[in-house]
Design a protein around this motif. Structure first.
Motif: not given
Length: 406
Positions: A381-406
């Motif tokens: 279970a811990r391996v699963c969480v570490v590999e798939r549920y990183s806040w930093r990874a999800h939130l970098r996507l948040f910045d890249k796709t939503l808060l940057e103007f094209a």
């Protein structure tokens, strides 16, 4: 905030509940978004404080925010105020979170600081986004709240069934309008996004998924501390905010219907309900084999030293933080099928997924009887969480796709 941040672009962040401390599901998500926004922006936060204990934390927000407007919200008065929706024809959730002070602050702040980007956390906060000057608006709905109210209606007698069904219908109408007035709508799982798109097909192109995450360094077996449990039989744990109806329903069902069956196979099994603000219905469960803790200084020891963690939610929307946290602490988790929707975990390897009461009992008893399997599942279970549920990874996507103007 430090002068070195003066060159960062400003962003308006509107949250329905103060996002600190991150001690319950929605606040975990809203806080991690706040922390990520603060890395790349000057944050102007507008929020509500709906519990007296949270007022002391407003000053701490200066660590991430340039300015904060924190409006007191008394839930009892808020419920009375929400009844205005019966007169105006709108969802009751909207007047509940309506504040002239917050609306005025948002407009003045956007004008004064030239803010062009805004993020609203939870659907009702989207009512504050109709502000001149904003060019980009993001709504983090998290879950389809309108569907939650409709689901509540199925389990309530009249007139509450009518009221909840009405809330689901009116709130969905608002969610659709808010989605079309924003540049992006976020949901916590693919399942929630798909559910919303079925009800609001016009918003398909603006709908995206940003999963929940977990701080696997904080929620780590290394931080389990000493056991808080007195000597005795094996411990089954549920953790969460105990004034939240889906949690109340879950522990009531488990304690009254499932635990007696479990104890027929494991007579010394104990059920601990760990979490703040236990409702009277939860407090009433305390007794033979059941302990209700109320607020604890640190939930991690209760999770780390549990034999089995359960999430028997029958009403669930999105990925449950309580499940991710227990998995991160390498504990075996038995989760209901309703609460497992969208969870990137394999049944019987990373956790047990139970469909109905019989499976919940069988899975829990099976784990209690097999320490080796508990340990193996916890590590996976811990391996699963570490590999798939990183806040930093999800939130970098948040910045890249939503808060940057094209």
């Amino acid at each position: 905030m430090a002068d070195s941040r003066a060159s960062l672009p400003p962003v308006l962040y509107l949250v329905h509940r103060i996002p600190y401390p991150p001690n319950k599901g929605d606040k975990v998500r809203s806080f991690n978004i706040l922390r990520q926004l603060a890395r790349t922006h000057r944050v102007f936060l507008g929020t509500f404080v709906d519990h007296p204990d949270d007022r002391q934390h407003v000053a701490r927000l200066a660590e991430w925010c340039e300015d904060v407007c924190a409006v007191e919200l008394d839930p009892r008065l808020g419920r009375i105020k929400s009844l205005r929706g019966l007169l105006t024809g709108e969802a009751l959730s909207l007047p509940y979170y309506r504040s002239a002070r917050l609306a005025q602050w948002a407009r003045a702040t956007v004008a004064q600081h030239g803010i062009t980007q805004a993020v609203a956390f939870s659907g009702p906060m989207a009512q504050y986004l109709d502000v001149p000057g904003l060019q980009r608006r993001i709504v983090d709905f998290c879950d389809v709240d309108s569907a939650k109210w409709t689901q509540y209606a199925a389990d309530r007698p009249w007139p509450m069934s009518w009221l909840y069904r009405r809330e689901g219908e009116r709130l969905l109408a608002f969610e659709r309008r808010a989605a079309m007035a924003s540049d992006a709508s976020l949901f916590v799982t693919e399942a929630e996004a798909a559910l919303f798109i079925r009800s609001a097909p016009e918003a398909r192109e603006r709908t995206q998924v940003m999963q929940n995450g977990v701080d696997a360094d904080f929620f780590s077996p290394a931080n389990g501390g000493e056991s808080p449990y007195p000597t005795g039989g094996p411990v089954i744990v549920f953790s969460g905010a105990m004034d939240y109806w889906p949690n109340i329903d879950a522990v009531t069902w488990f304690a009254t219907e499932l635990l007696p069956q479990i104890r027929r196979s494991v007579p010394e099994a104990r059920f601990w309900i760990v979490g703040m603000n236990p409702a009277p219905a939860v407090q009433a469960l305390a007794g033979e084999g059941v302990t209700v803790t109320g607020t604890v200084p640190d939930v991690r020891p209760y999770i780390a030293h549990a034999d089995v963690v359960v999430a028997p939610l029958r009403i669930a929307r999105g990925i449950q933080n309580k499940v991710l946290e227990a998995m991160a602490m390498a504990r075996p988790v038995v989760v209901s099928a309703e609460a497992a929707v969208g969870l990137a975990a394999r049944a019987s390897e990373h956790c047990e997924i139970a469909r109905g009461a019989d499976e919940m009992v069988k899975c829990t008893v099976g784990l209690l009887a097999d320490p080796d399997r508990r340990n193996l599942m916890g590590r996976a279970a811990r391996v699963c969480v570490v590999e798939r549920y990183s806040w930093r990874a999800h939130l970098r996507l948040f910045d890249k796709t939503l808060l940057e103007f094209a």
